[in-house]
Scaffold this motif. Structure first.
Motif, short mmCIF file in Angstrom:
data_model
loop_
_atom_site.label_atom_id
_atom_site.label_comp_id
_atom_site.label_asym_id
_atom_site.label_seq_id
_atom_site.Cartn_x
_atom_site.Cartn_y
_atom_site.Cartn_z
N VAL A 198 0.88 -1.23 -0.09
CA VAL A 198 0.04 0.05 0.10
C VAL A 198 0.99 1.16 0.00
O VAL A 198 0.61 2.08 -0.85
CB VAL A 198 -0.99 0.07 1.14
N CYS A 213 0.43 3.65 -3.47
CA CYS A 213 -0.40 4.37 -2.81
C CYS A 213 -1.07 5.36 -3.85
O CYS A 213 -2.27 5.82 -3.82
CB CYS A 213 -0.25 5.26 -1.38
N SER A 254 -6.80 2.59 -5.71
CA SER A 254 -8.17 3.10 -5.39
C SER A 254 -8.69 2.81 -3.94
O SER A 254 -8.98 1.50 -3.73
CB SER A 254 -9.24 2.72 -6.50
N PHE A 255 -8.83 3.73 -2.98
CA PHE A 255 -9.15 3.50 -1.80
C PHE A 255 -10.65 3.72 -1.54
O PHE A 255 -11.40 4.18 -2.16
CB PHE A 255 -8.56 4.24 -0.68
N PRO A 256 -11.29 2.69 -0.62
CA PRO A 256 -10.63 1.75 0.20
C PRO A 256 -10.16 0.33 -0.55
O PRO A 256 -10.87 0.24 -1.50
CB PRO A 256 -11.70 1.14 1.34
N VAL A 304 -8.50 -1.73 3.80
CA VAL A 304 -7.43 -0.70 3.97
C VAL A 304 -8.30 0.56 3.47
O VAL A 304 -8.76 0.78 2.46
CB VAL A 304 -6.18 -0.80 3.22
N GLY A 305 -8.27 1.70 4.27
CA GLY A 305 -8.57 2.97 3.88
C GLY A 305 -9.65 3.41 4.27
O GLY A 305 -10.37 4.46 4.00
#
Length: 199
Positions: free
Chosen positions: A114, A118, A122-124, A155-156
């Motif tokens: 990540v 980063c 594309s988050f999450p 994540v996120g």
């Protein structure tokens, strides 16, 4: 051809199980904390993994793979000042004298991925992964040095709804491989809860 060679070696008595009687013999043995897995057990394990990963995939957690080997600092370990690394990570110096180690869980490799990517992710990020992890446990610990781990990460996401989603999905995933739902108990460990009581 390889099988024929092994058979001839066994017939010649060059491979023994137990203590060696001479320096020329090869001892057929396993290190403590390791095991062979039969074809039948492998098939059963793969069926279970397939059912779990297919179910988890339906919830939007996409498969992702990271290397078995990472730089030691990526694994969250302090770099040793001596040539032989001591700790729970199997580690060696590579040809460039960099410390590298076998992953001891899946999350550390995800963190490195990540951070490294980063700008393009594309988050999450919702991911799942399955693979072998390695622990340099003591010989008397009774623990496995190599075992399979199925990892699910979100994540996120800041909302606690993400935590609840994973808990519910875990319950349903275990039920889909045959565990009764009413027998599944999930324990949460969150240091933020402890901080609230301490404040």
């Amino acid at each position: 051809e390889v099988a024929d060679i092994i058979l001839k070696i066994c017939q010649a008595g060059a491979i023994n199980s137990g203590a060696a009687s001479s320096s020329q013999e090869i001892i057929a043995r396993l290190p403590d904390g390791s095991r062979d897995i039969s074809s039948q057990d492998m098939s059963e394990r793969q069926r279970t993994i397939d059912r779990l990963t297919d179910f988890i995939n339906l919830h939007g957690y996409m498969p992702m793979e990271t290397p078995v080997v990472e730089f030691l600092d990526s694994l969250g370990m302090y770099l040793p000042d001596i040539d032989a690394h001591m700790g729970q990570v199997f580690a060696v110096r590579d040809a460039d004298q960099e410390w590298i180690g076998l992953r001891y869980d899946m999350t550390t490799s995800l963190v490195r991925h990540v951070i490294q990517n980063c700008d393009t992710l594309s988050f999450p990020v919702k991911r799942q992964t399955v693979g072998a992890v390695f622990r340099n446990e003591g010989q008397s610990s009774g623990k496995l040095r190599q075992f399979q781990q199925l990892d699910v990460d979100y994540v996120g996401a800041i909302s606690p709804v993400a935590e609840a989603e994973i808990c519910l999905m875990l319950r349903d995933a275990l039920a889909c491989v045959g565990l009764p739902s009413n027998s599944i108990c999930i324990y949460l460990n969150d240091r933020r809860i402890l901080d609230i009581f301490l404040d």
